[in-house]
Design an enzyme around this catalytic site. Structure first.
Site, mmCIF file in Angstrom:
data_model
loop_
_atom_site.group_PDB
_atom_site.id
_atom_site.type_symbol
_atom_site.label_atom_id
_atom_site.label_comp_id
_atom_site.label_asym_id
_atom_site.label_seq_id
_atom_site.Cartn_x
_atom_site.Cartn_y
_atom_site.Cartn_z
ATOM 1 N N ARG A 1 -23.947 -16.146 12.448
ATOM 2 C CA ARG A 1 -25.022 -15.355 11.823
ATOM 3 C C ARG A 1 -24.623 -13.884 11.906
ATOM 4 O O ARG A 1 -24.512 -13.328 13.002
ATOM 5 C CB ARG A 1 -26.341 -15.625 12.546
ATOM 6 C CG ARG A 1 -27.548 -14.930 11.943
ATOM 7 C CD ARG A 1 -28.813 -15.301 12.706
ATOM 8 N NE ARG A 1 -29.998 -14.694 12.096
ATOM 9 C CZ ARG A 1 -30.460 -13.483 12.402
ATOM 10 N NH1 ARG A 1 -29.835 -12.747 13.309
ATOM 11 N NH2 ARG A 1 -31.554 -13.010 11.814
ATOM 12 N N LYS B 1 -24.838 -6.856 18.372
ATOM 13 C CA LYS B 1 -25.808 -6.901 19.465
ATOM 14 C C LYS B 1 -25.412 -6.010 20.634
ATOM 15 O O LYS B 1 -24.288 -5.547 20.761
ATOM 16 C CB LYS B 1 -26.047 -8.348 19.901
ATOM 17 C CG LYS B 1 -26.894 -9.101 18.878
ATOM 18 C CD LYS B 1 -27.339 -10.457 19.340
ATOM 19 C CE LYS B 1 -28.299 -11.074 18.309
ATOM 20 N NZ LYS B 1 -28.658 -12.464 18.661
#
Length: 281
Positions: free
Chosen positions: A263, A228
């Site tokens: 995740r 991210k």
């Protein structure tokens, strides 16, 4: 910190959380996801990659047919069904791994569960579609309840908080309370603080530093940091696929603060990171 153990009820599966870190492998069957858009858009490639992730150590395969990157455009119901349901059916026919459907649409979640999925992973915290909670209740689904404000196309305009941690906790708790009031059981619910959703890079970093604060809500934690932009912010790295080892460091922080499920895109590498951290901590 020592993690509290939970049993996550996900339809016909019960996942033990806390004895080791579980891995949720990401499968984006989309042309426009922020890191791997288009790579697994065909059914053949998506199925091959799903099976490889299961072989590499994924406990859950998280299948999504609509990108939730900042500014992404919505896709219609039929297109999202076309991208996800045949893949879930094909994967379930070949493997018993837990399957999660990453969607904000109740009809997609319903069809996915009937096709063999176990979990609904709703980035809106079950807020965008009023029927989502009813689907989860009727089909006894595990629920990953994430914090987000607004929708992916406007969420980054909604990053003003009076007190970041308290506000995110309060809003997550409201989502959980609504689900319990509608008849879901607490053992169906896992929280996700929503790294990268309705938060600036600095706010994401602050949440990472204070992840353990979320345990006061009384639920197990799913953490999604993989590749991210806050990692890119720290590393000054614009290429998401070059953030693998920054992701690894973020997973260690997550485990240190008691997160239960990670995740990730890079299943084999991150499963090794989590296994070594678990074994040595």
């Amino acid at each position: 910190m020592k993690r509290k153990t939970f049993t996550w009820h996900c339809r016909n599966k019960k996942l033990l959380l806390g004895e080791r870190t579980l891995i949720m492998g990401i499968l984006n069957s989309t042309p426009d996801s922020f890191s791997d858009g288009g790579q697994f858009y065909s059914l053949e490639k998506a199925l091959e990659h799903s099976l490889k992730m299961a072989e590499d150590g994924a406990d859950i395969i998280d299948i999504g047919g609509e990108s939730t990157r900042p500014g992404s455009e919505r896709v219609n119901l039929n297109e999202e069904l076309k991208r996800t349901i045949p893949l879930i059916q094909a994967l379930r026919a070949k493997n018993t791994v837990a399957i999660s459907i990453d969607t904000t649409k109740a009809e997609v979640a319903k069809q996915a569960l009937l096709a063999g999925a176990n979990i609904i992973n709703d980035v809106s915290g079950f807020q965008l579609d009023p029927e989502m909670a009813n689907v989860a209740k009727a089909l006894d689904a595990g629920c990953a309840v994430m914090h987000m404000r607004g929708t992916p196309d406007n969420m980054q305009n909604l990053c003003k908080y009076k007190d970041l941690i308290d506000d995110v906790k309060d809003e997550l708790n409201q989502s959980m309370t609504q689900l319990l009031d509608l008849g879901l059981n607490k053992n169906q619910l896992v929280l996700d603080p929503g790294i990268g959703f309705s938060k600036t890079a600095e706010q994401n970093i602050e949440i990472m530093k204070r992840l353990s604060d979320f345990h006061s809500l009384g639920y197990p934690m799913l953490l999604g940091t993989s590749r991210k932009s806050f990692i890119g912010h720290i590393l000054d790295e614009t290429d998401a696929q070059e953030r693998v080892w920054g992701t690894a460091a973020s997973l260690c922080v997550g485990i240190q603060h008691g997160a239960h499920i990670m995740r990730v895109h890079d299943v084999k590498q991150m499963a090794q990171v989590c296994k070594v951290y678990d074994f040595c901590s």
